[in-house]
Design an enzyme around this catalytic site. Structure first.
Site, PDB file in Angstrom:
ATOM      1  N   SER A 171       4.726  44.503 -31.330  1.00 54.34           N
ATOM      2  CA  SER A 171       6.073  45.172 -31.215  1.00 54.34           C
ATOM      3  C   SER A 171       6.213  46.064 -32.208  1.00 54.34           C
ATOM      4  O   SER A 171       7.211  46.814 -32.452  1.00 54.34           O
ATOM      5  CB  SER A 171       6.962  44.320 -30.800  1.00 54.34           C
ATOM      6  N   CYS A 207       1.215  40.156 -30.097  1.00 54.97           N
ATOM      7  CA  CYS A 207       2.541  39.956 -30.094  1.00 54.97           C
ATOM      8  C   CYS A 207       2.653  38.729 -29.149  1.00 54.97           C
ATOM      9  O   CYS A 207       2.310  38.883 -28.087  1.00 54.97           O
ATOM     10  CB  CYS A 207       3.242  41.147 -30.008  1.00 54.97           C
ATOM     11  N   HIS A 260       5.831  37.230 -36.292  1.00 48.69           N
ATOM     12  CA  HIS A 260       6.292  37.071 -37.448  1.00 48.69           C
ATOM     13  C   HIS A 260       6.234  35.781 -38.309  1.00 48.69           C
ATOM     14  O   HIS A 260       6.366  35.721 -39.422  1.00 48.69           O
ATOM     15  CB  HIS A 260       7.975  37.701 -37.213  1.00 48.69           C
TER      16      HIS A 260
HETATM   17  N1  DGL Z   1       6.153  40.417 -32.419  1.00 52.64           N
HETATM   18  C1  DGL Z   1       7.118  39.708 -31.561  1.00 52.64           C
HETATM   19  C2  DGL Z   1       6.280  38.588 -31.038  1.00 52.64           C
HETATM   20  O1  DGL Z   1       5.461  37.778 -31.679  1.00 52.64           O
HETATM   21  C3  DGL Z   1       8.300  39.363 -32.422  1.00 52.64           C
HETATM   22  C4  DGL Z   1       9.251  40.397 -32.767  1.00 52.64           C
HETATM   23  C5  DGL Z   1       9.823  41.116 -31.401  1.00 52.64           C
HETATM   24  O2  DGL Z   1      10.985  40.436 -30.972  1.00 52.64           O
HETATM   25  O3  DGL Z   1       9.439  42.053 -31.007  1.00 52.64           O
HETATM   26  O4  DGL Z   1       7.004  37.792 -30.456  1.00 52.64           O
END
Ligand code: DGL
Length: 282
Positions: free
Chosen positions: A22, A84, A197
């Site tokens: 994302s 993600c 993250h």
């Molecule tokens: N990349 C997202 C995850 O791993 C976290 C950031 C978002 O909420 O888009 O869930």
């Protein structure tokens, strides 16, 4: 009759691994991939025009993810990594169904690593609201071992703290304690960092939990799963190849790119821009 493809000569091997997230957080997966697969080229696509996905509906995350994978296929990627957790939790079956190349998410590898790590069968999972609401980790864990006790908790303040570069310090420590204390009280001995993250908070989370609770990092386990997939499909780049990294975003980079580069200790060259069909509303 068509000739059998010779995997050793296949140009597929030198095509990049496509990775999408994302936003920038999926660079934790890129960092892990580059460590264990230095010969592989990677094309990373971050949907910074529409981040975060973590508070959005399943239908929206599926629509955005479908657009991301289409862009990676245009880059001729030999496989796609959904770096993600939110997209993996909500859109993986759809992405697998429409992709002509193998697609790998982060949930299954994280669940497998958690099952290997736990000694008392009590596993905690943290992630975005959408990931936790989907129940994807519970399902993956219980498929592996129905007797596991799983406690899942959404930690929606972690992503903004990380994106501000607040990886440690008093406020971040207090937020970590507030979210994780109930999981510790449940008696977990393993915690899955179910958001790409969160590896950037690993130190602060580890300091709070101490050595008795194992941390399972979805980035590292996903990278290992990619390695096994390339083995199984004979898709590895040759040992003489130099792996290159290309990074494209759907909105120009902000300060978080600096935070991520510094925390992950790798340099990203010029960032390319890609346009999405349905940018999120202001
Ligand atoms: N990349 C997202 C995850 O791993 C976290 C950031 C978002 O909420 O888009 O869930």
């Amino acid at each position: 009759m068509e000739a059998e493809p010779n995997p050793a000569a296949s140009p597929a091997r030198t095509r990049p691994i496509g990775v999408f997230d994302s936003g920038i957080g999926g660079l934790t997966v890129v960092s892990a991939l580059r460590k264990i697969l230095p010969n592989e080229s990677i094309f990373y696509l971050g949907d910074t025009a529409r981040v975060p996905y973590g508070g959005k509906s399943a239908a929206t995350v599926e629509r955005y993810s479908t657009e991301m994978i289409a862009m990676l296929l245009e880059e001729d990627c030999k496989t796609v990594v959904v770096a993600c957790n939110t997209a993996s939790a909500l859109a993986l079956p759809r992405l697998e169904a429409l992709s002509p190349v193998p697609v790998l998410g982060v949930i299954r590898p994280g669940a497998e690593a958690a099952v290997s790590a736990t000694r008392n069968g009590q596993i905690g999972v943290i992630g975005t609201r959408a990931t936790i609401k989907s129940g994807a980790y519970e399902r993956a864990l219980r498929e592996l071992d129905p007797a596991l006790l799983v406690t899942a908790r959404a930690c929606p303040l972690f992503v903004p703290l990380i994106e501000e570069g607040w990886l440690d310090g008093e406020i971040t420590e207090r937020v970590v304690r507030q979210y994780l204390e109930p999981l510790v009280a449940e008696g977990i001995d393993t915690l899955v960092l179910g958001c790409t993250h969160y590896p950037l908070l690993r130190q602060t989370i580890g300091n709070f939990l101490g050595d008795a609770i194992a941390l399972v990092d979805s980035a590292q386990n996903c990278a290992r799963a990619v390695m096994h997939l390339l083995d199984a499909e004979a898709l590895h780049a040759g040992g003489n190849e130099t792996g290159h990294l290309a990074v494209a975003l759907t909105d120009p980079p902000d300060a978080f790119l600096e935070v991520a580069q510094a925390a992950l200790h790798f340099e990203i060259g010029a960032v390319q821009l890609r346009q999405v069909l349905h940018p999120s509303k202001p």
